[in-house]
Design an enzyme around this catalytic site. Structure first.
Site, PDB file in Angstrom:
ATOM      1  N   SER A  84      11.297  -9.317  -5.160  1.00  0.00           N
ATOM      2  CA  SER A  84      10.085 -10.145  -5.255  1.00  0.00           C
ATOM      3  C   SER A  84      10.351 -11.632  -5.465  1.00  0.00           C
ATOM      4  CB  SER A  84       9.179  -9.623  -6.371  1.00  0.00           C
ATOM      5  OG  SER A  84       8.575  -8.411  -5.979  1.00  0.00           O
TER       6      SER A  84
ATOM      7  N   LYS B  77       8.910 -13.952  -2.790  1.00  0.00           N
ATOM      8  CA  LYS B  77       7.547 -14.478  -2.701  1.00  0.00           C
ATOM      9  C   LYS B  77       7.520 -16.007  -2.724  1.00  0.00           C
ATOM     10  CE  LYS B  77       5.283 -10.352  -4.583  1.00  0.00           C
ATOM     11  NZ  LYS B  77       6.396  -9.413  -4.392  1.00  0.00           N
TER      12      LYS B  77
ATOM     13  N   TYR C 119      -1.263  -8.499  -9.844  1.00  0.00           N
ATOM     14  CA  TYR C 119      -0.045  -8.579  -9.040  1.00  0.00           C
ATOM     15  C   TYR C 119      -0.166  -7.652  -7.837  1.00  0.00           C
ATOM     16  CZ  TYR C 119       4.933  -9.175  -8.121  1.00  0.00           C
ATOM     17  OH  TYR C 119       6.137  -9.504  -7.547  1.00  0.00           O
TER      18      TYR C 119
ATOM     19  N   ASN D 189       1.595  -6.953  -4.014  1.00  0.00           N
ATOM     20  CA  ASN D 189       2.699  -7.270  -3.118  1.00  0.00           C
ATOM     21  C   ASN D 189       2.250  -7.647  -1.709  1.00  0.00           C
ATOM     22  OD1 ASN D 189       5.387  -6.726  -4.582  1.00  0.00           O
ATOM     23  ND2 ASN D 189       4.145  -4.970  -5.161  1.00  0.00           N
TER      24      ASN D 189
ATOM     25  N   HIS E 167      10.716 -16.022 -11.753  1.00  0.00           N
ATOM     26  CA  HIS E 167      10.257 -14.805 -11.085  1.00  0.00           C
ATOM     27  C   HIS E 167      11.379 -13.798 -11.110  1.00  0.00           C
ATOM     28  CE1 HIS E 167       7.756 -12.267  -8.566  1.00  0.00           C
ATOM     29  NE2 HIS E 167       6.824 -13.206  -8.568  1.00  0.00           N
TER      30      HIS E 167
ATOM     31  N   ASP F 183       8.152   1.395  -4.613  1.00  0.00           N
ATOM     32  CA  ASP F 183       8.713   0.181  -5.175  1.00  0.00           C
ATOM     33  C   ASP F 183       9.355   0.517  -6.514  1.00  0.00           C
ATOM     34  OD1 ASP F 183       9.286  -2.490  -5.584  1.00  0.00           O
ATOM     35  OD2 ASP F 183       7.290  -2.995  -6.303  1.00  0.00           O
TER      36      ASP F 183
END
Length: 515
Positions: free
Chosen positions: A57, A60, A148, A150, A283, A477
């Site tokens: 992630s 992102k 959150y 994805n 992150h 995930d």
């Protein structure tokens, strides 16, 4: 040894696993970089600064960097985003809502479990399109709250490809990787294997480590593959443009707000927070077998990157390295009050999610969304300060979450044993998916099924009243739904008629009893 040397040397023991790497970058220079263990324990391939790694992630922020670099106005993608949500019954989120995790969409990897997807099933473009295109309602009006999600960033990368006429991988290479010296970075969309055979591992020292099985295909949400040297180059590029107001990271890390102007803690793929009394952006990234974290403290021109090819907590390791460099120590904990009247098991009225509040040596622990959060005790009727806060007034417990721009009412669940007459089949019209609850020899089990398969049956855990938990600790995930809250409803005669189902990334879905 300096405090930083000692902190780096301790990582293999504190966070045991097959291998890892970490770097501390200050004023554009690598102060410390260390690698240990094996990128592939079976072939005895060592973990080096050049080892290719799934950044997950952390991708992102790269997707959003590309968005801001390629387009003067991100809103030009809004029609392309809307076209990918053909069944949505309300106004669609805008591109910036997606970039700030304010879209109101439910996470597609969470929803996939409701469609019956087995934990290790293939989930590629076809499956992603089906789940995303099936969206009919939102969790909240875009821009008003945070969750959150994805596919927010997958939608952005798909729309960028369509608008610019080039693949996402090509765009990353041309506009980011080549520009910033990330020589070996690439779009690692296929999660089954890495080109240099680097492996991610599940397990622990107690149970043993084994290669993790992944079959997800991802793009702008989590597809970045990069080495430690590539990530060092990224952090050096950030430092090099620090004084340019139009520099890519200054634009990326600009403050964001919710629709009515309240500050938002997330924007353009970055978490905004205060670390060691300083403003920071950061992150993490995770997939089964892979954990990573990066943080940046601009006032100190400090960056930290941590990569583990196992499931240890990279976020904690990054904080320890930053604290060692800054010589920052935690303030002594305040003396807790003699009692707390906040403990218990609750149902959050707004979302229908379970909230469990307990008390331990470090404070009040709130089990909500994914994992537990420890809050400082202010008094018997209050816990927490800047982020999550619990308050009790006039017999009512409220949870304040400015990070999501909302305050919710917590309804205390009874201590009496749950009624057990819930066996049956429940249908979610929105998803065209089923929840099956069975009484198997005196134990209640539940499982989901739909267009992606037949999900495994899990033993239900009673909370109180008609509220149960359905565990889902393995998913497509790394961060799974965790526990689905099943809040069953009854008619005036007491017959169970349906259930309100939700988890931390997919909430407020109604299942009506069909059998």
């Amino acid at each position: 040894m300096t405090a930083l040397d000692a902190a780096l040397a301790s990582l293999p023991e504190r966070y045991p696993g097959p291998g890892g790497a970490a770097a501390v970058i200050h004023e554009g220079h690598v102060i410390e970089a260390r690698c240990w263990g094996y990128a592939n324990a079976e072939t005895r391939r060592p973990f080096t600064r050049g080892t290719l790694f799934r950044m997950c992630s952390i991708t992102k922020q790269f997707t959003c960097t590309l968005l801001l670099d390629a387009l003067d106005d991100p809103a030009v993608l809004d029609p392309l985003i809307a076209a990918r949500l053909p069944l949505l019954r309300e106004p669609p989120p805008a591109t910036l809502h997606l970039a700030h995790n304010q879209s109101g969409l439910r996470d597609y990897w969470g929803v996939a479990m409701l469609h019956g997807a087995p934990a290790e099933s293939a989930f590629g473009d076809v499956e992603a399109r089906r789940v995303i295109a099936g969206t009919r309602t939102l969790q909240f009006r875009p821009g008003t709250s945070y969750s959150y999600v994805n596919q927010n960033f997958r939608l952005i990368s798909d729309a960028l490809e369509e608008k610019l006429g080039r693949s996402f991988g090509e765009l990353l290479r041309a506009r980011i990787f080549d520009r910033f010296g990330m020589a070996t970075a690439f779009l690692a969309a296929e999660t089954r294997a890495m080109p240099d055979s680097t492996e991610g591992y599940e397990g622990s020292e107690g149970t043993g480590f084994r290669p993790a099985v992944n079959n997800v295909y991802w793009t702008g949400d989590a597809g970045l593959g990069a080495s430690l040297d590539d990530m060092i180059a990224w952090e050096q590029a950030i430092d090099a443009q620090r004084d340019d107001p139009e520099g890519f990271y200054n634009r990326l890390s600009a403050p964001t707000v919710f629709a009515e102007g309240a500050p938002a803690p997330y924007g353009f793929g970055l978490v905004h927070s205060r670390l060691f009394e300083r403003e920071a952006t950061s992150h993490g990234g995770a997939l089964r077998g892979w954990r990573s974290h990066r943080l940046h403290i601009p006032s100190e021109r400090l960056s930290v990157v941590v990569l583990f090819n196992h499931m240890s907590e990279a976020h904690s390791a990054a904080l320890k390295l930053a604290a060692a460099f800054l010589d920052a120590s935690r303030a002594a904990a305040a003396t807790p009050p003699a009692e707390s009247r906040l403990t218990g098991t609750f149902l959050e009225e707004e979302t229908g999610l379970a909230v469990r509040v307990t008390r331990g040596a470090r404070g009040v622990s709130v089990s909500y969304l994914y994992g537990a959060e420890t809050l400082e005790e202010i008094g018997p009727d209050e816990a927490g300060r800047d982020a999550t806060r619990l308050t009790l007034a006039d017999g009512v417990v409220r949870m304040h979450r400015p990070q999501e721009n909302r305050t919710s009412l917590l309804r205390r669940l009874p201590d009496a044993p749950n009624a057990r007459d819930i066996a049956g089949v429940y249908r979610c019209a929105e998803l065209e998916a089923d929840l099956t609850v069975t009484d198997a020899g005196g134990a209640l089990y539940g499982g989901f099924s739909g267009m992606l398969g037949l999900g495994r049956m899990e033993r239900l855990q009673p909370l109180g009243g008609d509220v149960w938990l359905l565990p889902c600790l393995r998913a497509l995930d790394h961060s799974p739904p965790g526990h689905w809250t099943l809040a069953f409803n009854r008619d005036a005669s007491g017959v169970v008629t349906g259930a309100r189902v939700g988890c931390w990334i997919a909430r407020n879905l109604l299942f009506e009893r069909s059998l």
